[in-house]
Write an enzyme that holds these catalytic residues in place. Structure first.
Site, PDB file in Angstrom:
ATOM      1  N   TYR A 378     -48.475  49.239  16.561  1.00  0.00           N
ATOM      2  CA  TYR A 378     -47.530  50.225  17.068  1.00  0.00           C
ATOM      3  C   TYR A 378     -46.903  49.682  18.332  1.00  0.00           C
ATOM      4  O   TYR A 378     -47.581  49.079  19.153  1.00  0.00           O
ATOM      5  CB  TYR A 378     -48.256  51.533  17.420  1.00  0.00           C
ATOM      6  CG  TYR A 378     -48.844  52.258  16.247  1.00  0.00           C
ATOM      7  CD1 TYR A 378     -50.110  51.951  15.772  1.00  0.00           C
ATOM      8  CD2 TYR A 378     -48.151  53.290  15.628  1.00  0.00           C
ATOM      9  CE1 TYR A 378     -50.662  52.626  14.705  1.00  0.00           C
ATOM     10  CE2 TYR A 378     -48.691  53.988  14.564  1.00  0.00           C
ATOM     11  CZ  TYR A 378     -49.947  53.649  14.109  1.00  0.00           C
ATOM     12  OH  TYR A 378     -50.491  54.328  13.052  1.00  0.00           O
ATOM     13  N   HIS A 386     -43.866  55.498  13.896  1.00  0.00           N
ATOM     14  CA  HIS A 386     -44.678  54.875  12.849  1.00  0.00           C
ATOM     15  C   HIS A 386     -44.951  53.428  13.213  1.00  0.00           C
ATOM     16  O   HIS A 386     -44.189  52.795  13.917  1.00  0.00           O
ATOM     17  CB  HIS A 386     -43.926  54.883  11.523  1.00  0.00           C
ATOM     18  CG  HIS A 386     -43.795  56.235  10.926  1.00  0.00           C
ATOM     19  ND1 HIS A 386     -44.878  56.981  10.511  1.00  0.00           N
ATOM     20  CD2 HIS A 386     -42.705  56.986  10.666  1.00  0.00           C
ATOM     21  CE1 HIS A 386     -44.450  58.129  10.031  1.00  0.00           C
ATOM     22  NE2 HIS A 386     -43.147  58.165  10.107  1.00  0.00           N
ATOM     23  N   LYS A 435     -43.348  49.739   5.885  1.00  0.00           N
ATOM     24  CA  LYS A 435     -43.914  48.835   6.883  1.00  0.00           C
ATOM     25  C   LYS A 435     -43.684  47.406   6.425  1.00  0.00           C
ATOM     26  O   LYS A 435     -43.494  47.133   5.253  1.00  0.00           O
ATOM     27  CB  LYS A 435     -45.416  49.095   7.025  1.00  0.00           C
ATOM     28  CG  LYS A 435     -45.698  50.480   7.544  1.00  0.00           C
ATOM     29  CD  LYS A 435     -47.163  50.649   7.863  1.00  0.00           C
ATOM     30  CE  LYS A 435     -47.546  52.102   7.938  1.00  0.00           C
ATOM     31  NZ  LYS A 435     -46.584  52.955   8.619  1.00  0.00           N
TER      32      LYS A 435
END
Lengths: 483, 309, 557
Positions: A378, A386, A435
């Site tokens: 992060y 996110h 991601k």
């Protein structure tokens, strides 16, 4: 802008939900709560404004103030290693809060991540965990309804076709002939089937036999708890049209969040910090503790020097070197005995090298097990955004030592042989949740030679033998890369 | 479509891969034995896209082995077959081949002209309805079907893009320029080598260790297909992939192979994220009490669902 | 309290940075070619353009279809056309039958050559031995056999010769010779015949006339030519078509051009797939396994920092005892004065070696010495420990220093002796193709730098992913694109730079005919100090300078 900050627990009154309106609760000021990046206090001087000579004076004043009355030393916090859970427990709520707020360390043992169990006991509204559960329940209901509708639509169509066939509502074998031939073409006509109790005729027979053999019907029309019921309730009557029946009772396993696992209350050792009592004294006893992983605990103890770890329920303080040995042994399951030698590719060495690398660059590093990766990175923390990167640690044995013998090569092969299908699976899962997959290769050094044995006691030198190289993976789509 | 090919079907082995060039065989295997393969060839009708591809059909080694085991197909070394076939191609054969292609070309030319005429007729009727509003000489002369008027070709241009007027203008039903043809398979020139006799021990194609699971799924009516893009070994369809979505994403695991729990998490997430089941399967090795590794072998499959969504 | 629930599907579609407007999230691209589509959609398209059951000149057809296919995404619904599972309804059976029929019809489409665009090519190679097209120093039998006068090196490996080329297809493929003939490589020839643009004949026209070895099965095979002579004695031998009159079938083309050493089926599948989408695909110099791996020939940033990054340090020996920290700390005061001077004079200090705090104890911990810290930057700097790979330093060659690393401390133990094989790429992790975007103007005589470097891997022949050595050497051959020097990226967020990476390569993994592309890029996370963007009062994500002149880099150094 005071020059000195005393460690004050966060103001949790921010987070209380306003009682009157059913609107979303006011979002707490995360910028303020999480202004400290690590669990160490910094005392910055006021900002220098070049064109304002007065600011220089202000700086000098605050500097002098700090000399006259120096701010207190960095506090040292306590935790203990629990061999039962192979993790490090922080039972003091103030410490737990600090560790969470200043860098997002640890996980509440009774919460999804932030230790909020105590607050949730007193809150009237829903915790985030309960909200999630509600959402899941709604989705499951919706899926059930949709599946039911689909099934009814199929039945309806069958009825219509039977009607046009002129053979009434009951679908007999004649009407099924055209269908059967196609179905038979879909199933083998030879004896390849393992379940040949006779020729397969009729669609439902086939399905029934499929299920009897343990090939599960796929989940999309049912949730997992349903599937087991459905399999049991399918009958093998030849002329049944319905093949999926929904049980009126839904069997589900729910975990009662209100009955927690009791964790040991004893807080080990004397605490150097004079605690300020939290503003609201809860009536219920806080049964939650903050759980730290090996890597997090080692980082706090070895890297920052602000955590002291005791062994289990004792007053024995574990020095950092013992911690290293302990975590190395416990990175295996079952944990290795003390007599076994430490190896350069002990899982803890590799995972800590990666953890430390990203933490030292400023990332907030948290476990990625929910996404089947090792770590999530992060930029600021889970409350802000996110995670954008999902890191998978891969050991690399490029030193000549590891290819010296056939045995070594075989060992390397078993430890590093990931396939293309595995990589595509990982990549697909990450792109589903937006991601980026990162392969973090950790180059493993050879074992220490005789003249290097002293390095074993030097933690810094030990870790400096590793090398990290990361590679990002992304699907390349020709259609989208044309311009 | 219902013309069944002669069995056993010859499968071309080219540089270690298995290909089929006969469209009847492709359709037959798909329909009757749910062997689908992967089409990898450019479609001449639509050569600038990858959604629809045509012949040849690439078969997985697992599929070929299954077919060979059932006696439905046999493998030929196509490079050798062509080499020998060409060397031994008699004059008669060659004459026959060229003639065969010439006939085909002629047919294609006729049908295309016919199609063009059909479209032209359509366009004429459209033009006529337009011309009702503004009759011109052009409209009158269009009643003749064999018009080679320049305006006619101009109309054609607007329909077909910049066409080749000279070639079409000079073509009428009598003297049609024959088209060239590139056939898909070499069957009209070479006869494939015969299948090995039944008594001879067929050399089976080498397959990966996941073959038992493939066979198990196939025998239960599923259509397995290569699954690399989806992160699994096989995508398992309950019916023809033309009409159905896949149900499972299957991967093979050795019975005593150590599994990483994280892989199960990943697989579960993978499947549930796209509404499919993640399936792992392996050959169960039951150990007899007296002898190790002796016992019945059967394939067990397990599906895993991610429960947190 | 409520942190982001990463699994909340509603959040999954929102940008991770709600306040930003310029960051595009990566959409999960719905790639229609992933799942089999119903061929009836294609039939609808082809019949609309009046091309049913026949193919006109491919260029005309393809233009028309290309525009239709471009909107295929709207024509083929993304979901909803397929059924979930087989059921006994007749409507489903009818749909299935119709769909299969459509597929059969489409696959039966004949490759025809209209009179105007009928291009003929002649096969010049020999069968069984196609793979050995490596550059030979001496005479090449094939070239002798076909009487080629100039030993044009570019023609090595070519298998089809087109005497009268027509159309624009050959603009980006093939080699032209002095007589304006085009010579094609096997993948190019196969692609052309497959899409219906080329009619290949089994032999050369002049071969029969001069009775020189030139047929497909001769190539020095006397037996073959003798047999052929025999056949000429058959009846009707005067009318017997020569090899140059025999069109190659698609099957024959595959059997001839695909080999397991040179053009594998995997390589061809990738080639054809990209060509269909308009890319220009050219063989790379490292096509053959025996070719030496290319050294860095591409233009590289000359302004390479050979100096180590700002994370580099020298070690000061740890003190014997940890003394009580006095406030009047010399380094602290020094840094304060330095920072003041810098603020006043706006110096940008060059990276100086970091002197570890005397009370920091890397051997036993803690790394961050107890004391007073003005900013987190100092703390983070003290935390640097694990060496990482520096992507911008020049790759090393054998027998010199080991792989470039940035060590926070110069380690006394150097575990990496130079590995002699480390600098050459190992198959299959070698570049097979240079790929150019359709929009990139490609000229055969002076090709530009490729847009992508592609390596083709057969998933079953090589099931495991590359290890660090293989991947590292492959990446090192790629040109360097430093995101910190890129105009757009250097002002943006660190995450964007990390995602772009410094060196990248595209891997095409082929599994039984299914191709999946992956882009692997060197991330170089060690170069992006995330803490530099975060340090400052009140937090706040600032990209770049921030308010005032005193924060971030100026401070603490």
């Amino acid at each position: 802008m005071e020059p000195s900050d005393t460690p004050v627990p966060a103001d949790i009154s921010n987070t209380k939900v306003p009682k009157s309106k059913p609107q979303r609760p006011r979002r707490p000021n995360y910028n303020h709560i999480h202004k400290d990046l690590l669990p160490l206090q910094v005392h910055p001087l006021p900002v220098l404004i070049p064109h304002n000579p007065l600011s220089l004076l202000v700086i000098a004043l605050s500097y002098l103030t700090q000399i006259i009355s120096p701010p207190p030393r960095q506090p040292i916090y306590n935790a203990y290693f629990s061999s039962a859970t192979s993790s490090i427990h922080v039972t003091d709520p103030t410490t737990a809060r600090k560790l969470w707020e200043m860098g997002f360390f640890g996980k509440g043992s009774l919460s999804r991540s932030e230790p909020t169990w105590l607050d949730s006991q007193s809150k009237k509204g829903d915790t985030s965990e309960e909200l999630t559960n509600k959402r899941r329940e709604e989705r499951r209901q919706a899926k059930l309804e949709r599946a039911q509708k689909e099934q009814e639509a199929i039945e309806q169509k069958l009825k219509e076709e039977a009607h046009t066939n002129g053979s009434g509502l009951k679908v007999n074998t004649r009407g099924l002939n055209g269908i059967v031939s196609v179905m038979e073409s879909a199933s083998p006509t030879t004896d390849g089937a393992l379940n040949s109790t006779g020729p397969i005729h009729g669609y439902n027979e086939r399905k029934g036999q499929l299920e009897a053999n343990g090939i599960p019907t796929p989940p999309p029309t049912s949730t997992s708890s349903e599937a087991s019921l459905i399999n049991n309730s399918v009958t093998k009557k030849q002329l049944r049209i319905k093949s999926v029946r929904f049980s009126p009772t839904i069997e589900a396993r729910e975990f009662d969040l209100s009955s927690p696992i009791i964790s040991p209350i004893k807080s080990p050792g004397p605490s150097l910090l004079t605690q300020q009592m939290p503003n609201s004294v809860p009536l219920t006893e806080n049964q939650e503790h903050l759980q730290l992983s090996h890597e997090e605990a080692f980082f706090l103890a070895y890297g920052l020097g602000m955590l002291e770890i005791y062994a289990d329920d004792s007053d024995i303080l574990l020095p950092t070197s013992s911690l290293l040995s302990l975590f190395r042994r416990y990175s295996y399951f079952p944990p290795r005995s003390l007599s076994m030698q430490a190896e350069p590719d002990d899982p803890f060495m590799l995972s800590y090298a990666v953890y430390h690398h990203y933490r030292s660059l400023g990332w907030v590093v948290r476990s990625g097990v929910k996404f089947s990766v090792d770590y999530l990175l992060y930029h600021r923390g889970p409350v802000f955004s996110h995670a954008e990167f999902a890191v998978m640690m891969l050991p690399s044995y490029s030193h000549l030592y590891w290819s010296a013998t056939e045995e070594q090569r075989k060992m390397v092969q078993t430890k590093t042989g990931k396939t293309w299908w595995w990589l595509h699976c990982m990549n697909r899962v990450q792109s589903q949740v937006k991601k980026n997959l990162v392969l973090c290769y950790v180059d493993v050094p050879p074992p220490l030679e005789e003249h290097e044995k002293y390095v074993q006691d030097d933690i810094g030198k030990l870790f400096a033998r590793y090398n990290i190289r990361d590679v990002s993976v992304k699907r390349w789509i020709p259609n989208r890369s044309r311009d | 479509m219902d013309a069944n090919p002669d069995l056993p079907i010859p499968v071309s082995l080219i540089a270690g891969r298995y290909l089929l060039f006969a469209v009847d065989a492709v359709t037959y295997l798909r329909r009757e034995h749910h062997i689908c393969g992967v089409t990898i060839g450019t479609l001449p009708q639509a050569p600038q896209q990858n959604v629809f591809l045509g012949l040849p059909l690439e078969l997985m080694p697992e599929e070929v082995r299954l077919l060979v085991e059932k006696g439905l197909a046999y493998v030929i070394d196509d490079a050798m077959a062509h080499q020998h076939g060409l060397a031994n191609a008699s004059a008669r054969k060659r004459v026959h081949y060229v003639k065969h292609l010439r006939d085909k070309g002629r047919q294609a030319a006729i049908s295309q002209t016919g199609a063009k005429e059909h479209s032209r007729a359509l366009a004429l009727s459209k033009a006529r309805s337009k011309a009702l509003k503004a009759p011109t000489i052009r409209a009158a002369s269009h009643d003749e079907s064999e018009d080679t008027n320049l305006t006619d070709t101009a109309e054609q241009d607007s329909l077909f893009g910049p066409s080749t007027p000279s070639g079409l203008a000079s073509s009428d039903s009598l003297s049609i320029t024959t088209f060239g043809v590139t056939p898909a398979s070499s069957a009209s020139l070479l006869t494939p080598p015969p299948p090995p006799p039944a008594y001879a021990e067929a050399s089976l194609p080498a397959v990966p260790e996941s073959y038992p699971m493939f066979k198990h799924l196939h025998s239960n009516g599923y259509f397995p297909s290569p699954g690399l893009r989806f992160g699994c070994q096989y995508m398992v369809y309950p019916g023809d992939p033309l009409r159905f979505h896949s149900h499972f994403l299957a991967s093979y695991v050795g019975w005593h192979q150590e599994l990483d729990l994280m892989d199960l998490v990943g697989g579960g997430r993978l499947g549930t994220g796209v509404k499919k089941g993640y399936l792992i399967g392996g050959v169960e090795k039951k150990k007899n009490q007296d002898n190790a590794d002796m016992g019945t072998e059967r394939v067990r499959t397990f599906s895993i669902e991610w429960a947190s969504m | 309290m409520a942190e982001f629930d990463e699994d909340d599907p509603s959040l999954a579609h929102s940008s991770p940075y709600p306040n930003s407007h310029s960051i595009p999230s990566h959409p999960i691209d719905v790639d229609l070619s992933e799942e089999t589509q119903d061929f009836r959609f294609l039939s609808a398209l082809t019949s609309n353009t009046a091309l049913a059951n026949s193919a006109t000149t491919p260029s005309v057809a393809s233009d028309a279809i290309a525009t239709s296919i471009a909107s295929t995404e709207t024509v083929i619904p993304k979901r909803g056309t397929k059924d979930f599972e087989p059921n006994p309804t007749r409507s489903q059976q009818n749909a299935l039958r119709a769909s299969r029929q459509a597929m059969h019809d489409v696959l039966s489409g004949e490759r025809v050559h209209g009179s105007k665009n009928w291009v003929v090519g002649y096969f010049v190679g020999s069968m069984g031995g196609e793979g050995e097209s490596e550059p030979l120093g001496g005479r090449d039998r094939r070239e002798e056999g076909i009487g080629l006068q100039d030993r044009d090196k570019r023609l090595r490996g070519c298998v089809v010769r087109i005497d009268q080329p027509r159309g624009s297809t050959f603009r980006t493929m093939g080699v032209s010779d002095r007589e304006n003939r085009i010579w094609l490589l096997p993948e190019e020839a196969l692609y052309c015949i497959e899409r219906g643009s080329l009619d290949i004949r089994w032999g050369l026209p002049e071969a029969e006339k001069d009775d020189v070895k030139g047929g497909p099965v001769t190539g020095g095979n006397d037996e073959g030519s003798a047999k052929r002579d025999d056949k000429y004695d058959d009846d009707d031998d005067d009318d017997a078509p020569a090899f140059s009159d025999l069109p190659m079938s698609l099957q024959g083309a595959y059997a001839t051009f695909i080999s397991d050493k040179d053009l594998t089926l995997a390589r061809y599948t990738v080639f054809a797939g990209l060509r269909r989408l308009g890319y220009t695909v050219i063989r790379a110099p490292t096509w053959h396994d025996s070719c030496p791996s290319s050294s860095q020939t591409w233009q590289e940033d000359k302004a390479e920092d050979h100096s180590t990054t700002t994370h580099a340090r020298t070690v000061s020996p740890p003190p014997a005892s940890t003394s009580q920290q006095s406030f009047f700390n010399w380094p602290s005061l020094r840094t304060f004065i330095t920072s003041v001077f810098q603020l006043l004079f706006r110096w940008k200090s060059p990276s100086k070696p970091y002197h570890r705090h005397p009370n920091s104890c890397p051997s036993l911990g803690p790394l961050v010495a107890p004391g007073l810290y003005r900013s987190y930057t100092d703390i983070y700097r003290a935390l640097a420990l694990i060496p990482f790979h520096n992507p911008t330093s020049k790759p090393q060659h054998a027998h010199t220093a080991p792989a470039p690393t940035s060590s926070p401390e110069r380690p006394s133990i150097q575990p990496q002796p130079p590995n002699p094989s480390m600098t050459s790429t190992t198959p299959p992790f070698r570049i097979s193709y240079h790929v150019y975007k359709p929009t990139t103007p490609y000229r055969k005589t002076s090709p530009p730098a490729p847009d992508f470097h592609l390596a083709v891997i057969d998933a079953h022949a090589h099931p495991t992913i590359p290890n660090l050595t293989e991947l590292g050497t492959l990446l090192e051959e790629m040109p360097l694109h430093d995101p910190r020097k890129d105009e757009k990226l250097k002002k943006g967020r660190a995450e964007m730079r990390l995602k772009a990476g410094t060196r990248s390569v595209v891997l095409a993994v082929v599994d039984n005919g299914v191709v999946s592309f992956l882009r692997l890029a060197e991330m170089g996370s060690g170069r992006e100090k995330i803490y530099e963007g975060k340090v400052g009062r009140g937090g706040g994500k600032r990209s770049g300078r921030g308010r005032g002149a005193g924060r971030g880099r100026g401070r603490g150094r």
